[in-house]
Design a protein around this motif. Structure first.
Motif, PDB file in Angstrom:
ATOM      1  N   ALA A   4       6.317   4.260 -13.290  1.00 44.52           N
ATOM      2  CA  ALA A   4       5.287   4.195 -12.231  1.00 44.52           C
ATOM      3  C   ALA A   4       4.259   3.135 -12.537  1.00 44.52           C
ATOM      4  CB  ALA A   4       4.614   5.567 -12.098  1.00 44.52           C
ATOM      5  N   LYS A   5       3.833   3.086 -13.842  1.00 48.26           N
ATOM      6  CA  LYS A   5       2.829   2.100 -14.226  1.00 48.26           C
ATOM      7  C   LYS A   5       3.309   0.693 -13.934  1.00 48.26           C
ATOM      8  CE  LYS A   5       0.660   0.940 -18.394  1.00 48.26           C
ATOM      9  NZ  LYS A   5       0.760   1.272 -19.767  1.00 48.26           N
ATOM     10  N   ASN A   6       4.612   0.460 -14.363  1.00 48.64           N
ATOM     11  CA  ASN A   6       5.165  -0.874 -14.129  1.00 48.64           C
ATOM     12  C   ASN A   6       5.166  -1.219 -12.658  1.00 48.64           C
ATOM     13  OD1 ASN A   6       5.574  -1.356 -16.804  1.00 48.64           O
ATOM     14  ND2 ASN A   6       7.748  -0.731 -16.814  1.00 48.64           N
ATOM     15  N   THR A   7       5.693  -0.201 -11.880  1.00 45.90           N
ATOM     16  CA  THR A   7       5.722  -0.444 -10.431  1.00 45.90           C
ATOM     17  C   THR A   7       4.326  -0.760  -9.922  1.00 45.90           C
ATOM     18  OG1 THR A   7       7.432   1.249 -10.386  1.00 45.90           O
ATOM     19  CG2 THR A   7       6.631   0.432  -8.268  1.00 45.90           C
ATOM     20  N   ALA A   8       3.366   0.037 -10.385  1.00 52.07           N
ATOM     21  CA  ALA A   8       1.983  -0.205  -9.951  1.00 52.07           C
ATOM     22  C   ALA A   8       1.555  -1.617 -10.278  1.00 52.07           C
ATOM     23  CB  ALA A   8       1.042   0.810 -10.590  1.00 52.07           C
ATOM     24  N   ASN A   9       1.897  -2.049 -11.526  1.00 56.57           N
ATOM     25  CA  ASN A   9       1.535  -3.416 -11.895  1.00 56.57           C
ATOM     26  C   ASN A   9       2.137  -4.419 -10.946  1.00 56.57           C
ATOM     27  OD1 ASN A   9      -0.056  -2.662 -13.952  1.00 56.57           O
ATOM     28  ND2 ASN A   9       1.487  -2.940 -15.574  1.00 56.57           N
ATOM     29  N   MET A  10       3.446  -4.178 -10.645  1.00 54.39           N
ATOM     30  CA  MET A  10       4.134  -5.130  -9.784  1.00 54.39           C
ATOM     31  C   MET A  10       3.509  -5.154  -8.411  1.00 54.39           C
ATOM     32  SD  MET A  10       8.138  -5.203 -10.814  1.00 54.39           S
ATOM     33  CE  MET A  10       8.536  -3.557 -10.406  1.00 54.39           C
ATOM     34  N   ILE A  11       3.179  -3.969  -7.971  1.00 54.95           N
ATOM     35  CA  ILE A  11       2.541  -3.916  -6.637  1.00 54.95           C
ATOM     36  C   ILE A  11       1.235  -4.685  -6.676  1.00 54.95           C
ATOM     37  CG2 ILE A  11       1.330  -2.410  -5.042  1.00 54.95           C
ATOM     38  CD1 ILE A  11       3.491  -0.305  -5.699  1.00 54.95           C
ATOM     39  N   GLU A  12       0.496  -4.425  -7.733  1.00 55.98           N
ATOM     40  CA  GLU A  12      -0.789  -5.136  -7.849  1.00 55.98           C
ATOM     41  C   GLU A  12      -0.591  -6.622  -7.748  1.00 55.98           C
ATOM     42  OE1 GLU A  12      -3.321  -3.301 -10.925  1.00 55.98           O
ATOM     43  OE2 GLU A  12      -4.080  -5.383 -11.153  1.00 55.98           O
ATOM     44  N   ASP A  36       0.834  -1.217   0.000  1.00 52.22           N
ATOM     45  CA  ASP A  36       0.000   0.000   0.000  1.00 52.22           C
ATOM     46  C   ASP A  36       0.855   1.248   0.000  1.00 52.22           C
ATOM     47  OD1 ASP A  36      -2.688  -1.397   2.071  1.00 52.22           O
ATOM     48  OD2 ASP A  36      -2.341  -1.344  -0.112  1.00 52.22           O
ATOM     49  N   ASN A  37       1.855   1.231   0.888  1.00 51.29           N
ATOM     50  CA  ASN A  37       2.733   2.404   0.965  1.00 51.29           C
ATOM     51  C   ASN A  37       3.387   2.671  -0.382  1.00 51.29           C
ATOM     52  OD1 ASN A  37       2.089   2.825   3.577  1.00 51.29           O
ATOM     53  ND2 ASN A  37       3.835   1.709   4.428  1.00 51.29           N
ATOM     54  N   THR A  38       3.911   1.599  -0.948  1.00 53.31           N
ATOM     55  CA  THR A  38       4.566   1.737  -2.259  1.00 53.31           C
ATOM     56  C   THR A  38       3.613   2.315  -3.279  1.00 53.31           C
ATOM     57  OG1 THR A  38       5.757  -0.269  -1.670  1.00 53.31           O
ATOM     58  CG2 THR A  38       6.024   0.518  -3.918  1.00 53.31           C
ATOM     59  N   ALA A  39       2.363   1.778  -3.207  1.00 47.43           N
ATOM     60  CA  ALA A  39       1.367   2.284  -4.164  1.00 47.43           C
ATOM     61  C   ALA A  39       1.193   3.782  -4.022  1.00 47.43           C
ATOM     62  CB  ALA A  39       0.044   1.556  -3.923  1.00 47.43           C
ATOM     63  N   LYS A  40       1.172   4.233  -2.756  1.00 44.82           N
ATOM     64  CA  LYS A  40       1.014   5.682  -2.546  1.00 44.82           C
ATOM     65  C   LYS A  40       2.133   6.449  -3.248  1.00 44.82           C
ATOM     66  CE  LYS A  40      -1.296   5.620   1.868  1.00 44.82           C
ATOM     67  NZ  LYS A  40      -0.766   5.250   3.146  1.00 44.82           N
ATOM     68  N   ILE A  41       3.378   5.942  -3.073  1.00 43.69           N
ATOM     69  CA  ILE A  41       4.530   6.629  -3.658  1.00 43.69           C
ATOM     70  C   ILE A  41       4.414   6.645  -5.173  1.00 43.69           C
ATOM     71  CG2 ILE A  41       7.024   6.474  -4.014  1.00 43.69           C
ATOM     72  CD1 ILE A  41       7.093   5.392  -1.082  1.00 43.69           C
ATOM     73  N   VAL A  42       4.013   5.480  -5.674  1.00 44.52           N
ATOM     74  CA  VAL A  42       3.868   5.372  -7.130  1.00 44.52           C
ATOM     75  C   VAL A  42       2.865   6.378  -7.633  1.00 44.52           C
ATOM     76  CG1 VAL A  42       2.911   3.889  -8.909  1.00 44.52           C
ATOM     77  CG2 VAL A  42       4.612   2.997  -7.358  1.00 44.52           C
ATOM     78  N   LYS A  43       1.778   6.534  -6.860  1.00 45.51           N
ATOM     79  CA  LYS A  43       0.764   7.496  -7.275  1.00 45.51           C
ATOM     80  C   LYS A  43       1.341   8.910  -7.356  1.00 45.51           C
ATOM     81  CE  LYS A  43      -3.954   8.873  -6.471  1.00 45.51           C
ATOM     82  NZ  LYS A  43      -3.725  10.279  -6.397  1.00 45.51           N
ATOM     83  N   SER A  44       2.158   9.222  -6.344  1.00 50.09           N
ATOM     84  CA  SER A  44       2.723  10.586  -6.377  1.00 50.09           C
ATOM     85  C   SER A  44       3.672  10.747  -7.549  1.00 50.09           C
ATOM     86  CB  SER A  44       3.385  10.931  -5.051  1.00 50.09           C
ATOM     87  OG  SER A  44       4.218   9.912  -4.640  1.00 50.09           O
ATOM     88  N   ILE A  45       4.407   9.681  -7.857  1.00 52.43           N
ATOM     89  CA  ILE A  45       5.290   9.750  -9.023  1.00 52.43           C
ATOM     90  C   ILE A  45       4.467   9.996 -10.280  1.00 52.43           C
ATOM     91  CG2 ILE A  45       6.836   8.430 -10.521  1.00 52.43           C
ATOM     92  CD1 ILE A  45       7.913   7.056  -8.026  1.00 52.43           C
TER      93      ILE A  45
END
Lengths: 167, 687
Positions: free
Chosen positions: B574-582, B519-528
């Motif tokens: 960011a998108k990739n990171t988001a995917n990975m987080i997902e 979740d935290n990572t997702a937040k960061i990704v969102k800000s990116i």
């Protein structure tokens, strides 16, 4: 017919230049770059009463009050929720009082494209959802067709007047 | 009605009647005697009175006549009549009055005018012709009669005509007062009775004194008595005079015209006689009552003398009816009652000594006595004799023989003689008993043999059962051990499962941490992403300005383009990171799901283990119970073994006993010893 085509070709050559492309309801549109003053992301819009429905409201841009038009509503397209990609393009239009700035609400902003005349076609008389007076032409770019909008024609003078009054 | 009452009643009634009759007779005779005495006395008194009065009449006639015939008187009157000079007359009258009875002389002329009174010399000239005796005397007749005047209510008057020279010139009237105290007192002394002179019904003079001592003058006689006397009849009877009870005689006083003008009364005080009479009557009555009382007592005595012995006899008969033979009367009377009592006593003696004693001896079993009837009509002795005979036959001769033999184990004897009634039943019963014994003994010997065989079979069966039980016992023990082992394993498995559960929990926690990080990572990704977006816009704006700037802005346009590219790269990253987080979140979710499944499975395992544990406990309990049961069966088998041995022993004993009997079906004394299997006999001997 040939005349018209020619005319159109000439007109098309005139239309070459840089366009700012944006998306609206799954369609790509283009605006003359010189008409664009600024692009800003979604911000708080103050709605006003007794304004036409396509007028979303006004925004405060560094002290200046600019009316915002919901282009979907203006084009009588289906309404949609605002997303993170929703932007306001501030354009310069000529009204009776002079140049005014109005903002138009679009789904997303893509890029600035340099469009050659050869890529531009005249506006067809059918096949699109909107009144062709608005359309400068159709541009082929990157495998898709972009509708070049004549922003001056988007709003009628009367509408422009009222919108200007609002500002 | 009982005899007592009859006797008493007859005596009392007789006495009563007799006493009544005699009493009444005596009473009436006493009464009549008294009455006649009274009557006699009173009649005599009355006669005396009347006689005296008659005498007095004669006397007064004489004296008056004398006066009337006295020459002095005659001449004196004549002179008076001629000359009116009374002196001679007066002198003559007074002289003669002194010497005559009564002192009452009145000289009148021929018409009745008074010339001279001896008692009132100076009173003359009135007319006396009204008097009845005067009238008659004036008519020339000498008359003596009772007469009543106001001054002399009851008196005798006499009138004698005075004759002078052959001519009636007057009358001499003499009188006598009968109503004087002297007279009545004199009469009383003569008669001995009370005397009263009545004018009409009023007492003029009487000897009867009132309570205060005064004479009872002025009162009237009883109306009924006066009525009777006034009608001319004498009255004789009882009367109450001045409160005193008297026997009276009333006689009429007649005047010259024979009219009743008064009464004479003589009476005797009969209170005393009446009292005497009453006393006599009372005495007689008392005597009567005493007689009756005496009669009752005598009656009672006689009645008791009869009733009591009879009652005692009845009592004794009742006692004897109820079997109490000790009562005796022992009456010492010599009459028929005594005879009856003695006969009863003798009868009781006979019954007690002869009959009852005989029965008592029979009751204690002494059947040897001889009973002789008193005569050929003696039913009692005859019955006793037959009873003894029947009993002797049954108990000594016939029945005794059979029972004796049976007692000595000889079952061949039966009763043979003839009997009747209960004795016959007894004969049948005794014969049946001996028969049954006979048969039974035969049966028993057979059964004893069978029993001996049976018990040996049973003993061997019991051994087999015992062996099986041993096996069962050992298997049960094995069962118990196994179940204990299982229990231990189950406990261990349970522990392991619990551990697994704990690990599961830890894993769940770890996964949660992962999710949080994602979740935290997702937040960061969102800000990116936001930064990229804004940068893009910036780049576009820059391009717009660059286009506006025309040629001068070309370089700027390039820079804007590069910035845009950068922004797009950021967005891409960011998108990739988001995917990975997902993906990682999805994996974490999977992990969680799997954890839950595992936890569920572990839970299932634990519950199964618990169930297994319970089942094992049950098995253990059942096993121990089984072991107990086997123990019990074991002991039962041991008991049965004992019993079987005992039975076996007893069977052989029984067989020995039965063989001692002599049976009518054969088998003499000591014959047919029972043949038991030898092995069994040895076993018995060992046990």
């Amino acid at each position: 017919m040939a005349e018209k085509v020619e005319k159109t070709d000439n007109a098309a050559a005139n239309l070459a230049g840089k366009y700012l492309t944006f998306k609206l309801a799954n369609e790509e549109y283009g605006l003359e770059i010189l008409k664009v003053r600024e692009i800003i992301g979604m911000m708080a819009i103050t709605s006003l009463p007794r304004t036409p429905s396509f007028v979303r409201g006004v925004i405060n841009l560094r002290g200046k009050v600019i009316p915002v038009i919901d282009l979907r509503k203006k084009f009588e397209l289906a309404g949609a929720d605002d997303t993170d990609l929703t932007c306001i393009i501030v354009v310069d239009v000529t009204a009776s009082g002079g140049k005014i700035q109005i903002g138009i609400l679009v789904d997303s902003v893509s890029e600035v494209l340099d469009i050659h005349g050869s890529d531009i076609e005249g506006a067809p008389s059918f096949g699109t959802n909107i009144d062709t007076a608005f359309i400068l032409g159709m541009a082929k770019a990157k495998g898709s067709v972009k509708i070049l909008l004549n922003i001056e024609k988007v709003l009628s003078s009367a509408e422009l007047e009222s919108v200007a009054n609002v500002a | 009605m009982s005899i007592r009452i009859k006797i008493i009643l007859s005596i009392v009634v007789t006495t009563l009647l007799t006493a009544l009759v005699l009493g009444l007779l005596s009473i009436s005779s006493v009464k009549s005697l008294t009455l006649s005495a009274e009557q006699k006395f009173i009649t005599e008194s009355n006669s005396t009175l009347q006689g005296y009065m008659k005498d007095m009449e004669s006397g007064i006639e004489r004296s008056t006549s004398r006066v009337a015939n006295d020459p002095d008187v005659v001449t004196g009157l004549a002179e008076y009549l001629k000359t009116g000079d009374r002196k001679k007359l007066k002198e003559a009258v007074l002289t003669i009055a002194r010497y005559s009875e009564g002192n009452l002389v009145t000289v009148t002329d021929a018409s009745g005018i008074v010339a001279m009174r001896s008692h009132q010399p100076e009173k003359f000239g009135d007319n006396n012709s009204g008097f009845p005796h005067m009238r008659i005397a004036l008519a020339g007749q000498t008359i003596v009669a009772h007469e009543s005047t106001p001054t002399v209510p009851v008196g005798l008057r006499c009138g004698v005509p005075i004759v002078y020279e052959g001519k009636r010139i007057g009358v001499v009237s003499g009188g006598l007062n009968l109503g004087t105290e002297e007279f009545v007192d004199k009469m009383k002394s003569f008669t001995g009775a009370e005397v009263t002179m009545f004018l009409d019904d009023t007492r003029i003079m009487t000897t009867v004194k009132k309570a205060d001592g005064q004479r009872n003058i002025g009162s009237t006689a009883a109306e009924s008595i006066y009525k009777q006397v006034a009608s001319g009849k004498d009255y004789m009877g009882t009367a109450t005079v001045s409160g005193t009870h008297m026997y009276t005689y009333y006689s009429p006083i007649r005047d010259a015209a024979n009219k009743v003008i008064g009464m004479t009364f003589v009476g005797m005080d009969i209170t005393e006689t009446q009292t005497h009479l009453k006393n006599s009557i009372t005495f007689i009555l008392v005597v009567m009552v005493l007689f009756c009382a005496a009669a009752v007592l005598i009656g009672l005595y006689i009645a008791n003398g009869i009733a009591r012995p009879m009652k005692a006899t009845v009592n004794m008969i009742h006692e004897m009816k109820n079997g109490h033979l000790n009562t005796r009367l022992r009456l010492k009377l010599n009459d028929e009652v005594g005879v009856m009592a003695r006969a009863m006593d003798e009868f009781a003696d006979d019954l007690q000594n002869v009959v009852v004693r005989a029965m008592k001896r029979i009751s204690v079993g002494d059947l040897e006595m001889m009973i002789e009837p008193k005569d050929d009509r003696d039913e009692v002795s005859d019955a006793l004799k037959n009873t003894v005979k029947a009993l002797r036959k049954l108990i000594i001769d016939d029945g005794g023989r059979v029972l004796n033999a049976t007692a000595n184990k000889d079952l061949t004897q039966r009763l043979k003689r003839d009997y009747s009634g209960a004795f016959d039943k007894m004969k049948i019963d005794i014969n049946t008993v001996v028969n049954n014994l006979d048969e039974a003994n035969g049966q028993i010997s057979v059964n004893a043999r069978n029993l001996a065989e049976g018990t040996s079979t049973q003993a061997s069966s019991l051994e087999e059962v015992s062996a099986s039980l041993e096996e069962m016992s050992s298997m049960t023990k094995l069962n118990a051990d196994n179940s204990n082992e299982a229990k231990r394993l189950a406990t261990e498995a349970r522990a392991a499962a619990d551990e697994g559960d704990a690990s599961m929990k830890r894993m769940a926690e770890a996964i949660n941490h992962i999710k949080k990080s994602a979740d935290n990572t997702a937040k960061i990704v969102k800000s990116i992403n936001d930064i990229a977006f804004q940068t893009n816009l910036l780049a576009l704006n820059a391009a717009v300005e660059a286009a506006r700037a025309g040629d001068a802005g070309k370089g700027f346009a390039v820079v804007a383009g590069e910035v845009r590219n950068l922004a797009m790269r950021s967005a891409e990253a960011a998108k990739n990171t988001a995917n990975m987080i997902e993906e990682s979140v999805k994996n974490a979710d999977d992990g969680v799901r799997i954890t839950e499944e595992v936890a569920k499975t572990l839970g299932l395992i634990v519950s199964r283990i618990i169930k297994v544990g319970d089942l094992i406990v049950e098995i253990a309990t059942a096993s121990s119970e089984q072991a107990q049961g086997i123990e019990q069966v074991n002991s039962a088998i041991a008991q049965m073994n004992n019993v079987t041995q005992t039975l076996s022993r007893q069977a052989s004993e029984l067989a020995d006993m039965v063989s001692a009997f002599k049976l009518s079906g054969g088998g003499g004394r000591g014959g047919q010893m029972l043949a038991l299997p030898d092995k069994r006999r040895q076993q018995l001997a060992l046990n």
